[in-house]
Design an enzyme around this catalytic site. Sequence first.
Site, short mmCIF file in Angstrom:
data_model
loop_
_atom_site.label_atom_id
_atom_site.label_comp_id
_atom_site.label_asym_id
_atom_site.label_seq_id
_atom_site.Cartn_x
_atom_site.Cartn_y
_atom_site.Cartn_z
N LYS A 45 -1.23 -6.32 10.88
CA LYS A 45 0.19 -6.12 10.66
C LYS A 45 0.41 -4.96 9.69
O LYS A 45 1.52 -4.47 9.54
CB LYS A 45 0.81 -7.37 10.02
CG LYS A 45 0.46 -8.67 10.67
CD LYS A 45 1.22 -9.80 9.93
CE LYS A 45 0.81 -11.15 10.37
NZ LYS A 45 -0.38 -11.70 9.69
N GLY A 46 -0.64 -4.54 9.00
CA GLY A 46 -0.49 -3.58 7.90
C GLY A 46 0.18 -2.27 8.26
O GLY A 46 0.82 -1.65 7.43
N GLU A 101 -3.22 3.33 11.51
CA GLU A 101 -3.70 2.32 10.55
C GLU A 101 -3.05 2.53 9.18
O GLU A 101 -2.65 3.64 8.84
CB GLU A 101 -5.22 2.48 10.38
CG GLU A 101 -6.03 1.43 11.05
CD GLU A 101 -5.88 0.03 10.46
OE1 GLU A 101 -4.86 -0.29 9.83
OE2 GLU A 101 -6.79 -0.77 10.66
N ASP A 102 -2.97 1.46 8.40
CA ASP A 102 -2.44 1.60 7.05
C ASP A 102 -3.49 2.14 6.09
O ASP A 102 -3.19 2.99 5.25
CB ASP A 102 -1.85 0.28 6.54
CG ASP A 102 -2.83 -0.88 6.61
OD1 ASP A 102 -3.90 -0.73 7.24
OD2 ASP A 102 -2.54 -1.94 6.03
N ASP A 105 -10.76 1.65 4.39
CA ASP A 105 -11.42 1.21 3.15
C ASP A 105 -12.94 1.25 3.41
O ASP A 105 -13.54 2.33 3.38
CB ASP A 105 -10.89 -0.20 2.82
CG ASP A 105 -11.36 -0.76 1.50
OD1 ASP A 105 -12.56 -0.66 1.20
OD2 ASP A 105 -10.55 -1.33 0.75
N LYS A 133 -9.31 5.26 1.29
CA LYS A 133 -9.96 4.82 0.06
C LYS A 133 -11.45 5.17 0.18
O LYS A 133 -12.30 4.33 0.49
CB LYS A 133 -9.77 3.30 -0.09
CG LYS A 133 -9.89 2.81 -1.52
CD LYS A 133 -9.94 1.29 -1.60
CE LYS A 133 -8.64 0.61 -1.73
NZ LYS A 133 -8.76 -0.85 -2.04
N PHE A 154 -6.78 -2.06 -5.71
CA PHE A 154 -6.17 -2.80 -4.62
C PHE A 154 -4.68 -2.47 -4.56
O PHE A 154 -3.93 -2.71 -5.50
CB PHE A 154 -6.38 -4.30 -4.76
CG PHE A 154 -6.16 -5.01 -3.46
CD1 PHE A 154 -7.11 -4.97 -2.46
CD2 PHE A 154 -4.96 -5.66 -3.21
CE1 PHE A 154 -6.88 -5.57 -1.22
CE2 PHE A 154 -4.72 -6.28 -1.98
CZ PHE A 154 -5.68 -6.24 -0.99
N VAL A 155 -4.27 -1.88 -3.44
CA VAL A 155 -2.91 -1.40 -3.31
C VAL A 155 -2.10 -2.27 -2.34
O VAL A 155 -2.65 -2.83 -1.40
CB VAL A 155 -2.86 0.08 -2.86
CG1 VAL A 155 -3.47 0.98 -3.90
CG2 VAL A 155 -3.56 0.28 -1.52
N ASP A 161 -0.67 -5.71 2.31
CA ASP A 161 -0.42 -7.01 1.70
C ASP A 161 -1.53 -7.46 0.76
O ASP A 161 -2.64 -6.92 0.77
CB ASP A 161 -0.33 -8.08 2.80
CG ASP A 161 -1.72 -8.44 3.38
OD1 ASP A 161 -2.47 -7.50 3.75
OD2 ASP A 161 -2.06 -9.63 3.44
N ARG A 167 4.28 -6.83 1.75
CA ARG A 167 4.35 -5.86 2.86
C ARG A 167 5.71 -5.16 2.88
O ARG A 167 5.82 -4.03 3.32
CB ARG A 167 4.13 -6.55 4.20
CG ARG A 167 2.73 -7.12 4.40
CD ARG A 167 2.54 -7.45 5.87
NE ARG A 167 1.45 -8.38 6.12
CZ ARG A 167 0.20 -8.04 6.33
NH1 ARG A 167 -0.16 -6.79 6.25
NH2 ARG A 167 -0.73 -8.94 6.58
C1 PRP Z 1 -6.72 -4.29 6.49
C2 PRP Z 1 -6.07 -2.98 6.86
C3 PRP Z 1 -7.07 -2.32 7.75
C4 PRP Z 1 -8.38 -2.82 7.23
C5 PRP Z 1 -9.06 -1.73 6.44
O1 PRP Z 1 -6.48 -5.23 7.47
O2 PRP Z 1 -4.84 -3.19 7.52
O3 PRP Z 1 -6.92 -2.72 9.09
O4 PRP Z 1 -8.08 -3.95 6.38
O5 PRP Z 1 -10.19 -2.19 5.82
P1 PRP Z 1 -11.69 -1.76 6.16
O6 PRP Z 1 -11.72 -0.28 6.29
O7 PRP Z 1 -12.45 -2.25 4.94
O8 PRP Z 1 -12.10 -2.49 7.41
P2 PRP Z 1 -6.39 -6.82 7.26
O9 PRP Z 1 -7.62 -7.46 7.83
O10 PRP Z 1 -6.09 -7.12 5.81
O11 PRP Z 1 -5.16 -7.19 8.19
P3 PRP Z 1 -3.60 -6.81 8.05
O12 PRP Z 1 -3.41 -5.41 8.61
O13 PRP Z 1 -2.88 -7.82 8.89
O14 PRP Z 1 -3.21 -6.87 6.59
C1 7HP Z 2 -7.55 -3.48 2.87
C2 7HP Z 2 -6.48 -3.53 2.01
N1 7HP Z 2 -5.30 -4.19 2.06
C3 7HP Z 2 -4.45 -4.01 1.03
N2 7HP Z 2 -4.75 -3.24 -0.04
C4 7HP Z 2 -5.93 -2.58 -0.13
O1 7HP Z 2 -6.20 -1.82 -1.19
C5 7HP Z 2 -6.84 -2.72 0.93
N3 7HP Z 2 -8.08 -2.21 1.17
N4 7HP Z 2 -8.48 -2.68 2.34
#
Ligand code: PRP
Ligand code: 7HP
Length: 182
Positions: A45-46, A101-102, A105, A133, A154-155, A161, A167
Amino acid sequence: MESMYNDLEKVLFTKEQIDARIKEVAKELDKDYEGKRPIMVSILKGSIMFYADLLRAMTIKTEMDFMAISSYGNATKSSGEVKMIKDLDRSIEGRHIVIVEDIVDTGYTLNYLKATLKTRNPASVKICALLNKQERRVVDIAADYTCFEVGDEFVVGYGLDYAQIYRNLPVIGVLKKEVYSS
Ligand code: PRP
Ligand code: 7HP
């Protein structure tokens, strides 16, 4: 009164800064994908806030589709195990795909997504990320378009979220440690 802003250590990017940067990236996408009718894939959902604003800032013809992936659950660190919760609705064979993507990481999520979509014979697969990141990267993968770099903090906000909260903050900020360590 309860306010999400009380849980922020600091604001990294205001809505005005986000809007301005999105306009620039939308222009790049317009130029690179002109006449290609890309399928813009939102990773739920991010990415929803970013996706909605980015697509409205673009002027070329695009199509929308959605996928949901999860690896964080209620944690602030990736489990490393990526699960698909919702797949695309349609075939992407021969089509140009832009994954929206949001945040990138560890890179586990995008690595999985890119590999999964490539098996379906699209014409191309590129990644457009709101945040990068870099310090936490485990898998060697990079977005093709990135709006902002963030450090190892952590943002939350603007789609991102912690435990499904924050969000709908219009800004992007660093979450106070006491919020997730208590
Ligand atoms: C978060 C974010 C990315 C992913 C990035 O998703 O939206 O999809 O983590 O992290 P990574 O590079 O370490 O894999 P999350 O699983 O929290 O789902 P969300 O989008 O519903 O918050
Ligand atoms: C996933 C994610 N979600 C929220 N805040 C961050 O900093 C994050 N890193 N990876």
